[in-house]
Design a protein around this motif. Structure first.
Motif, PDB file in Angstrom:
ATOM      1  N   MET A   1      -1.635  40.581  45.824  1.00  0.00           N
ATOM      2  CA  MET A   1      -1.579  39.803  44.601  1.00  0.00           C
ATOM      3  C   MET A   1      -2.092  40.654  43.448  1.00  0.00           C
ATOM      4  N   LEU A   2      -1.448  40.498  42.334  1.00  0.00           N
ATOM      5  CA  LEU A   2      -1.897  41.127  41.095  1.00  0.00           C
ATOM      6  C   LEU A   2      -2.163  40.003  40.120  1.00  0.00           C
ATOM      7  N   ARG A   3      -3.360  39.976  39.589  1.00  0.00           N
ATOM      8  CA  ARG A   3      -3.678  38.947  38.608  1.00  0.00           C
ATOM      9  C   ARG A   3      -4.560  39.543  37.529  1.00  0.00           C
ATOM     10  N   GLY A   4      -4.586  38.877  36.408  1.00  0.00           N
ATOM     11  CA  GLY A   4      -5.394  39.364  35.306  1.00  0.00           C
ATOM     12  C   GLY A   4      -5.438  38.355  34.189  1.00  0.00           C
ATOM     13  N   THR A   5      -5.992  38.791  33.088  1.00  0.00           N
ATOM     14  CA  THR A   5      -6.118  37.948  31.904  1.00  0.00           C
ATOM     15  C   THR A   5      -5.736  38.769  30.690  1.00  0.00           C
ATOM     16  N   VAL A   6      -4.925  38.190  29.835  1.00  0.00           N
ATOM     17  CA  VAL A   6      -4.553  38.831  28.576  1.00  0.00           C
ATOM     18  C   VAL A   6      -5.450  38.246  27.497  1.00  0.00           C
ATOM     19  N   ARG A   7      -6.115  39.141  26.781  1.00  0.00           N
ATOM     20  CA  ARG A   7      -7.019  38.730  25.705  1.00  0.00           C
ATOM     21  C   ARG A   7      -6.606  39.409  24.407  1.00  0.00           C
ATOM     22  N   SER A   8      -6.926  38.769  23.306  1.00  0.00           N
ATOM     23  CA  SER A   8      -6.607  39.341  22.001  1.00  0.00           C
ATOM     24  C   SER A   8      -7.503  40.550  21.737  1.00  0.00           C
ATOM     25  N   SER A   9      -7.080  41.373  20.821  1.00  0.00           N
ATOM     26  CA  SER A   9      -7.880  42.545  20.463  1.00  0.00           C
ATOM     27  C   SER A   9      -8.865  42.239  19.338  1.00  0.00           C
ATOM     28  N   THR A  10      -8.998  40.971  18.992  1.00  0.00           N
ATOM     29  CA  THR A  10      -9.969  40.578  17.973  1.00  0.00           C
ATOM     30  C   THR A  10     -11.378  40.675  18.560  1.00  0.00           C
ATOM     31  N   LEU A  23       6.314  42.798  35.203  1.00  0.00           N
ATOM     32  CA  LEU A  23       5.960  43.695  36.290  1.00  0.00           C
ATOM     33  C   LEU A  23       7.171  44.556  36.620  1.00  0.00           C
ATOM     34  N   LEU A  24       6.970  45.883  36.612  1.00  0.00           N
ATOM     35  CA  LEU A  24       8.049  46.833  36.865  1.00  0.00           C
ATOM     36  C   LEU A  24       7.789  47.612  38.146  1.00  0.00           C
ATOM     37  N   ASP A  25       8.866  47.997  38.825  1.00  0.00           N
ATOM     38  CA  ASP A  25       8.699  48.876  39.986  1.00  0.00           C
ATOM     39  C   ASP A  25       8.675  50.324  39.487  1.00  0.00           C
ATOM     40  N   PRO A  26       8.446  51.295  40.370  1.00  0.00           N
ATOM     41  CA  PRO A  26       8.350  52.691  39.923  1.00  0.00           C
ATOM     42  C   PRO A  26       9.595  53.211  39.213  1.00  0.00           C
ATOM     43  N   ALA A  27      10.753  52.608  39.480  1.00  0.00           N
ATOM     44  CA  ALA A  27      11.994  53.023  38.813  1.00  0.00           C
ATOM     45  C   ALA A  27      12.147  52.377  37.442  1.00  0.00           C
ATOM     46  N   GLY A  28      11.240  51.480  37.094  1.00  0.00           N
ATOM     47  CA  GLY A  28      11.307  50.806  35.802  1.00  0.00           C
ATOM     48  C   GLY A  28      12.095  49.508  35.838  1.00  0.00           C
ATOM     49  N   ASP A  29      12.481  49.062  37.036  1.00  0.00           N
ATOM     50  CA  ASP A  29      13.207  47.795  37.168  1.00  0.00           C
ATOM     51  C   ASP A  29      12.219  46.630  37.189  1.00  0.00           C
ATOM     52  N   ALA A  43      -0.574  35.741  37.320  1.00  0.00           N
ATOM     53  CA  ALA A  43      -0.654  36.222  38.701  1.00  0.00           C
ATOM     54  C   ALA A  43       0.743  36.517  39.223  1.00  0.00           C
ATOM     55  N   PHE A  44       0.852  37.586  40.015  1.00  0.00           N
ATOM     56  CA  PHE A  44       2.052  37.923  40.762  1.00  0.00           C
ATOM     57  C   PHE A  44       1.653  37.973  42.230  1.00  0.00           C
ATOM     58  N   THR A  45       2.464  37.397  43.105  1.00  0.00           N
ATOM     59  CA  THR A  45       2.164  37.417  44.536  1.00  0.00           C
ATOM     60  C   THR A  45       3.320  38.063  45.289  1.00  0.00           C
ATOM     61  N   GLY A  46       3.080  38.415  46.546  1.00  0.00           N
ATOM     62  CA  GLY A  46       4.117  38.988  47.393  1.00  0.00           C
ATOM     63  C   GLY A  46       4.577  40.356  46.963  1.00  0.00           C
ATOM     64  N   LEU A  47       3.664  41.202  46.495  1.00  0.00           N
ATOM     65  CA  LEU A  47       4.019  42.515  45.968  1.00  0.00           C
ATOM     66  C   LEU A  47       3.905  43.609  47.018  1.00  0.00           C
ATOM     67  N   GLU A  48       4.726  44.624  46.857  1.00  0.00           N
ATOM     68  CA  GLU A  48       4.598  45.830  47.666  1.00  0.00           C
ATOM     69  C   GLU A  48       3.549  46.725  47.013  1.00  0.00           C
ATOM     70  N   ALA A  49       2.931  47.593  47.791  1.00  0.00           N
ATOM     71  CA  ALA A  49       1.823  48.408  47.306  1.00  0.00           C
ATOM     72  C   ALA A  49       2.209  49.415  46.235  1.00  0.00           C
ATOM     73  N   ASP A  50       3.472  49.754  46.063  1.00  0.00           N
ATOM     74  CA  ASP A  50       3.845  50.795  45.106  1.00  0.00           C
ATOM     75  C   ASP A  50       4.304  50.255  43.758  1.00  0.00           C
ATOM     76  N   HIS A  51       4.129  48.975  43.489  1.00  0.00           N
ATOM     77  CA  HIS A  51       4.519  48.438  42.188  1.00  0.00           C
ATOM     78  C   HIS A  51       3.527  48.851  41.109  1.00  0.00           C
ATOM     79  N   GLY A  72      -0.113  51.862  36.113  1.00  0.00           N
ATOM     80  CA  GLY A  72      -1.073  52.367  37.091  1.00  0.00           C
ATOM     81  C   GLY A  72      -0.671  52.005  38.484  1.00  0.00           C
ATOM     82  N   ARG A  73      -1.023  52.826  39.412  1.00  0.00           N
ATOM     83  CA  ARG A  73      -0.709  52.573  40.806  1.00  0.00           C
ATOM     84  C   ARG A  73      -1.601  51.434  41.294  1.00  0.00           C
ATOM     85  N   LEU A  74      -1.031  50.486  42.019  1.00  0.00           N
ATOM     86  CA  LEU A  74      -1.796  49.362  42.547  1.00  0.00           C
ATOM     87  C   LEU A  74      -2.312  49.677  43.918  1.00  0.00           C
TER      88      LEU A  74
END
Length: 74
Positions: A1-10, A23-29, A43-51, A72-74
Motif C-alpha cells: 500500500m502507498l498512502r500519504g497526505t497532500v498539504r499546502s505549501s502555506t 501513480l505511474l509505473d517505471p515506464a511512465g504509464d 491511498a493506493f493498494t495492490g501495488l507491485e514493488a517497482d511502482h 522514488g522507488r517504493l
C-alpha cells in the motif's frame, strides 16, 4: 500500500482536499489515480514493488506541495 497526505505549501501546511494524485509505473504509464479526502489523505493498494509515484494539484489557486513531481522507488 502507498498512502500519504497532500498539504499546502502555506505556513500552516493545511491539508488539500480533492487533489489528484497520479501513480505511474517505471515506464511512465498511469497505474492509478486518487483524489485526496477532506483531510488530504490518499491511498493506493495492490501495488507491485517497482511502482513510482508523482503527485500534482491541478486547479487555479492551488500550489503543489514541495514533494510533488518527485519520483522514488517504493
Amino acid at each position: 500500500m502507498l498512502r500519504g497526505t497532500v498539504r499546502s505549501s502555506t505556513p500552516d501546511g493545511r491539508p488539500v482536499s480533492e487533489a489528484r494524485v497520479t501513480l505511474l509505473d517505471p515506464a511512465g504509464d498511469v497505474v492509478g489515480i486518487a483524489l485526496t479526502a477532506e483531510d488530504g489523505s490518499y491511498a493506493f493498494t495492490g501495488l507491485e514493488a517497482d511502482h513510482r509515484r508523482r503527485c500534482g494539484i491541478p486547479g487555479p489557486g492551488r500550489i503543489p506541495h514541495p514533494g510533488c513531481g518527485r519520483t522514488g522507488r517504493l
